[in-house]
Design an enzyme around this catalytic site. Sequence first.
Site, PDB file in Angstrom:
ATOM      1  N   TYR A 143      19.246  -4.655  40.907  1.00 21.89           N
ATOM      2  CA  TYR A 143      19.034  -6.198  41.215  1.00 21.89           C
ATOM      3  C   TYR A 143      17.876  -6.650  39.983  1.00 21.89           C
ATOM      4  O   TYR A 143      18.178  -7.662  39.389  1.00 21.89           O
ATOM      5  CB  TYR A 143      18.414  -6.636  42.416  1.00 21.89           C
ATOM      6  CG  TYR A 143      19.088  -6.963  43.568  1.00 21.89           C
ATOM      7  CD1 TYR A 143      20.188  -5.927  43.934  1.00 21.89           C
ATOM      8  CD2 TYR A 143      19.437  -8.316  43.976  1.00 21.89           C
ATOM      9  CE1 TYR A 143      20.990  -6.428  44.968  1.00 21.89           C
ATOM     10  CE2 TYR A 143      20.287  -8.492  45.106  1.00 21.89           C
ATOM     11  CZ  TYR A 143      20.949  -7.409  45.615  1.00 21.89           C
ATOM     12  OH  TYR A 143      21.916  -7.691  46.593  1.00 21.89           O
ATOM     13  N   LYS A 189      21.847   7.939  46.779  1.00 15.67           N
ATOM     14  CA  LYS A 189      23.083   8.673  46.345  1.00 15.67           C
ATOM     15  C   LYS A 189      22.573   9.549  45.447  1.00 15.67           C
ATOM     16  O   LYS A 189      22.708   9.626  44.304  1.00 15.67           O
ATOM     17  CB  LYS A 189      23.990   7.435  45.921  1.00 15.67           C
ATOM     18  CG  LYS A 189      25.123   7.845  45.133  1.00 15.67           C
ATOM     19  CD  LYS A 189      26.221   8.041  46.361  1.00 15.67           C
ATOM     20  CE  LYS A 189      27.660   8.669  45.687  1.00 15.67           C
ATOM     21  NZ  LYS A 189      28.560   8.771  46.593  1.00 15.67           N
ATOM     22  N   ASP A 221      27.342   6.580  51.332  1.00 15.97           N
ATOM     23  CA  ASP A 221      28.631   6.505  51.611  1.00 15.97           C
ATOM     24  C   ASP A 221      28.776   7.199  53.261  1.00 15.97           C
ATOM     25  O   ASP A 221      29.289   6.542  54.068  1.00 15.97           O
ATOM     26  CB  ASP A 221      29.587   7.177  50.853  1.00 15.97           C
ATOM     27  CG  ASP A 221      29.209   8.757  50.484  1.00 15.97           C
ATOM     28  OD1 ASP A 221      27.978   9.126  50.800  1.00 15.97           O
ATOM     29  OD2 ASP A 221      30.008   9.461  49.800  1.00 15.97           O
ATOM     30  N   ASP A 245      20.990  -3.948  50.947  1.00 17.69           N
ATOM     31  CA  ASP A 245      21.743  -5.471  51.020  1.00 17.69           C
ATOM     32  C   ASP A 245      23.134  -5.171  52.033  1.00 17.69           C
ATOM     33  O   ASP A 245      23.356  -5.935  52.749  1.00 17.69           O
ATOM     34  CB  ASP A 245      22.051  -6.004  49.521  1.00 17.69           C
ATOM     35  CG  ASP A 245      22.885  -7.099  49.649  1.00 17.69           C
ATOM     36  OD1 ASP A 245      22.436  -8.115  50.424  1.00 17.69           O
ATOM     37  OD2 ASP A 245      23.949  -7.190  48.889  1.00 17.69           O
ATOM     38  N   ASP A 249      24.013  -5.911  56.206  1.00 14.50           N
ATOM     39  CA  ASP A 249      25.082  -6.899  56.688  1.00 14.50           C
ATOM     40  C   ASP A 249      26.089  -6.051  57.662  1.00 14.50           C
ATOM     41  O   ASP A 249      26.237  -6.630  58.819  1.00 14.50           O
ATOM     42  CB  ASP A 249      26.067  -7.228  55.403  1.00 14.50           C
ATOM     43  CG  ASP A 249      25.594  -8.285  54.936  1.00 14.50           C
ATOM     44  OD1 ASP A 249      24.354  -8.836  54.946  1.00 14.50           O
ATOM     45  OD2 ASP A 249      26.414  -9.191  54.172  1.00 14.50           O
TER      46      ASP A 249
HETATM   47  C1  IPM Z   1      20.453 -11.041  50.811  1.00 13.63           C
HETATM   48  C2  IPM Z   1      21.455 -12.086  49.742  1.00 13.63           C
HETATM   49  C3  IPM Z   1      20.862 -11.941  48.673  1.00 13.63           C
HETATM   50  C4  IPM Z   1      20.758 -10.471  48.238  1.00 13.63           C
HETATM   51  C5  IPM Z   1      21.608 -13.068  47.808  1.00 13.63           C
HETATM   52  C6  IPM Z   1      21.933 -14.419  48.241  1.00 13.63           C
HETATM   53  C7  IPM Z   1      20.994 -13.174  46.411  1.00 13.63           C
HETATM   54  O1  IPM Z   1      22.845 -11.339  50.056  1.00 13.63           O
HETATM   55  O2  IPM Z   1      19.366 -11.659  51.197  1.00 13.63           O
HETATM   56  O3  IPM Z   1      21.105 -10.303  51.431  1.00 13.63           O
HETATM   57  O4  IPM Z   1      21.761  -9.879  47.635  1.00 13.63           O
HETATM   58  O5  IPM Z   1      19.566 -10.166  48.237  1.00 13.63           O
HETATM   59 MN    MN Z   2      23.017  -9.857  51.453  1.00 16.80          MN
END
Ligand code: IPM
Ligand code: MN
Length: 357
Positions: A143, A189, A221, A245, A249
């Site tokens: 990032y 990784k 993975d 990230d 999710d």
């Molecule tokens: C998160 C989001 C952010 C990230 C984006 C919106 C910059 O996806 O907080 O998980 O990738 O960190």
């Molecule tokens: Mn995210």
Amino acid sequence: MTYKIAVLPGDGIGPEVMREALKILDVVERKSGVKFQTKFGHIGGEAYDKFGTPLPEETKKLCFDSNAVLLGSVGGSKWDSLPPHLKPEIGGLLALRKSLKLYANLRPIKVYRSLISISPLSEGVLKDGVDLITVRELSLGVYFGEPRGMDEEKGYDTMVYDRKTVEKIARVAFETARNRRKKVTSVDKANVLYSSIYWRKVVEEVAKDYPDVTLQHMYVDNAAMQLILNPSQFDVILTTNMFGDILSDESAALAGSLGMLPSASLGEKVNLYEPAGGSAPDIAGKNIANPIAQILSLAMMLEFSFNMVDVARKIEKAVEMVIEEGYRTRDIAEIPEKAISTSEMGDRICEKLEVIW
Ligand code: IPM
Ligand code: MN
């Protein structure tokens, strides 16, 4: 005692879920006697529309002058074609993370018993319970690594991890594990990436200071697969900016909805709290979004920034009870017609909080 909170609702569903979190804050203020001074600021696409920048100086200043930042979400297709530095995500949220020197992003998830039926995973996989937290490195990795950029021929990013950064995040993970089930799974990784080989080496060194915590390494993975096959095995997932990230999710999906995933980003001085789920522009303004991630982010703020641990537990309890009683926003409803609105969910949680206080 008065705490100053910078409130940045942002884009999409941000403002409407923020409204519900602030209702909870009102209850906390009334019940605890602690005073909160909230000041609103602009960030993301809405800030760009008003001021031509997704992170106005005024917003930065407001954040620096506050004890904590409570953020909604940023982004939306409307701003997708802007140059990178003006995008809500890069020029807004990532720039704010950088200026607050946020280095650790904690993303806890629990699968509530009464929500097992809406999880995409079967009951058999979830029977042992899921209660895990992703400790995501937030200040470096692909990032922020340099060089990064784009020209006519190519786009490029650099995945880099240095000792200081890995040590710092590893300590957060081990300390977190000490207060939980004492297991850290470090996800990398290291079969391919130098930055991961280095990461693993430093994590192992830090682990020596935490003999009471079990450390396990896992390739990313495999970790993505294990989260689906056997999520109960995880306690603390320690990982890099990008892997965190993605995996966080995935962890939210286990619980049935991205609308359930709160987060705390710890920095040098001022921490930031935000739902991890994004701005969901498709449902924005309809009063149907799930405010729980924002409300649980508020609870994390009370715990980590103001040391109001008992109050944080109370808010979590109220959320759980409301869910167990069968109240559902649309994203977690089995019968869509029975779903309640964003504001009603906020009201139910407020009521419950008052009752159990
Ligand atoms: C998160 C989001 C952010 C990230 C984006 C919106 C910059 O996806 O907080 O998980 O990738 O960190
Ligand atoms: Mn995210």
